[in-house]
Design an enzyme around this catalytic site. Sequence first.
Site, PDB file in Angstrom:
ATOM      1  N   TYR A   1     -92.196  28.837 -77.239  1.00 57.13           N
ATOM      2  CA  TYR A   1     -92.998  27.896 -78.253  1.00 57.13           C
ATOM      3  C   TYR A   1     -92.860  26.383 -79.086  1.00 57.13           C
ATOM      4  CZ  TYR A   1     -92.658  33.222 -78.533  1.00 57.13           C
ATOM      5  OH  TYR A   1     -92.520  34.546 -78.322  1.00 57.13           O
TER       6      TYR A   1
ATOM      7  N   TYR B   1    -100.759  45.326 -77.434  1.00 55.91           N
ATOM      8  CA  TYR B   1     -99.743  43.696 -77.221  1.00 55.91           C
ATOM      9  C   TYR B   1     -98.030  45.346 -77.849  1.00 55.91           C
ATOM     10  CZ  TYR B   1     -97.899  40.517 -78.914  1.00 55.91           C
ATOM     11  OH  TYR B   1     -97.096  39.119 -79.652  1.00 55.91           O
TER      12      TYR B   1
ATOM     13  N   VAL C   1     -87.828  37.269 -79.264  1.00 53.38           N
ATOM     14  CA  VAL C   1     -87.445  37.365 -80.359  1.00 53.38           C
ATOM     15  C   VAL C   1     -86.329  38.294 -80.629  1.00 53.38           C
ATOM     16  CG1 VAL C   1     -88.966  36.383 -82.092  1.00 53.38           C
ATOM     17  CG2 VAL C   1     -89.069  38.827 -81.654  1.00 53.38           C
TER      18      VAL C   1
ATOM     19  N   SER D   1     -91.474  39.046 -76.431  1.00 52.74           N
ATOM     20  CA  SER D   1     -92.429  38.298 -75.582  1.00 52.74           C
ATOM     21  C   SER D   1     -92.061  37.767 -74.640  1.00 52.74           C
ATOM     22  CB  SER D   1     -92.743  36.557 -76.612  1.00 52.74           C
ATOM     23  OG  SER D   1     -93.009  37.052 -77.840  1.00 52.74           O
TER      24      SER D   1
ATOM     25  N   LYS E   1     -94.946  39.044 -72.059  1.00 51.13           N
ATOM     26  CA  LYS E   1     -96.278  38.090 -71.546  1.00 51.13           C
ATOM     27  C   LYS E   1     -96.512  37.380 -70.428  1.00 51.13           C
ATOM     28  CE  LYS E   1     -96.332  37.569 -76.507  1.00 51.13           C
ATOM     29  NZ  LYS E   1     -95.952  36.121 -77.891  1.00 51.13           N
TER      30      LYS E   1
END
Length: 309
Positions: free
Chosen positions: A243, A191, A261, A64, A67
């Site tokens: 998160y 993605y 992760v 992530s 992103k």
Amino acid sequence: MAELEEVLQSLAEDMSARTDRGAVAGYIPQLRKADPQRFGIAVALNDGRVVTAGDADEPFSIQSISKIFTLTLALGKVGDALWRRVGREPSGNPFNSIVQLEREMGIPRNPFINAGAVVVTDVLLAGHQPREALGEILRFIQFLADDDSIIIDRDVAASERATGYRNFALANYMRAFDNLEHEPELALGVYFHHCAIAMSCRQLALSTRFLAHEGRNPQTGHSVVSAERARRILALMLTCGHYDGSGDFAFRVGIPGKSGVGGGIVGIVPGIASIAVWSPGLNENGNSKLGSVALERLTRTMNWSIFAP
């Protein structure tokens, strides 16, 4: 410089001796292979120097953290129109939760949870074939790091595709609310692949240094984004980058950050440095356990918290 070198070396030694290392991500089969004993850290200072310790040159799956780059590209493509399709608020829920998405009519809370990042990827797909969009993302990251050796780990991408049932559910749900313009299969294909980009701590620190220098590469002076846009990306990293552990990270570490992760975390000290740390074991929120501890110690030792007087 000698002080920072000593601090990082001490951190690497202390982290290597820790036994409470968290657990590697088990829901993506390829990520299970990561060695939880690994630890690396790199600091790219705004004067061009890079200080490292531990396994700072070992590539890992950035997940992530990608992103950050896709959000930067999407804002360059559509500007503030992006915020009609994705919010800017912390989620307070797991990164792959569908409950909140249902309640909020297919509009993801922010661009850093999975659903939000799929919408951002959908934006980047407009006018492109998936391979072209993915190539644009990879070339952008290579450009930022000044390193053409950065690649996509195809095995990790395939592993994510084979087990990405929740992400398919999220994408189909958003498609039902007309918040995806492309078929879920296409958006998710891009993605999964950009999350599977492999980078080292050194490469990540170098590729994100523009955020620590008002949107410019401090070494070349090249403007990547405006200073205002850099500040807004950092604001989202601070409030949403970890998160449902984002508040705790801001409380303990005190800098904008983005986790993945794969065990990586990028942290930004505005005006001073970009930091990348990697340790594959995760805490209960899916963030690197030792990476978070190391960053907390580093910002305290160097007085780098953005909240410091």
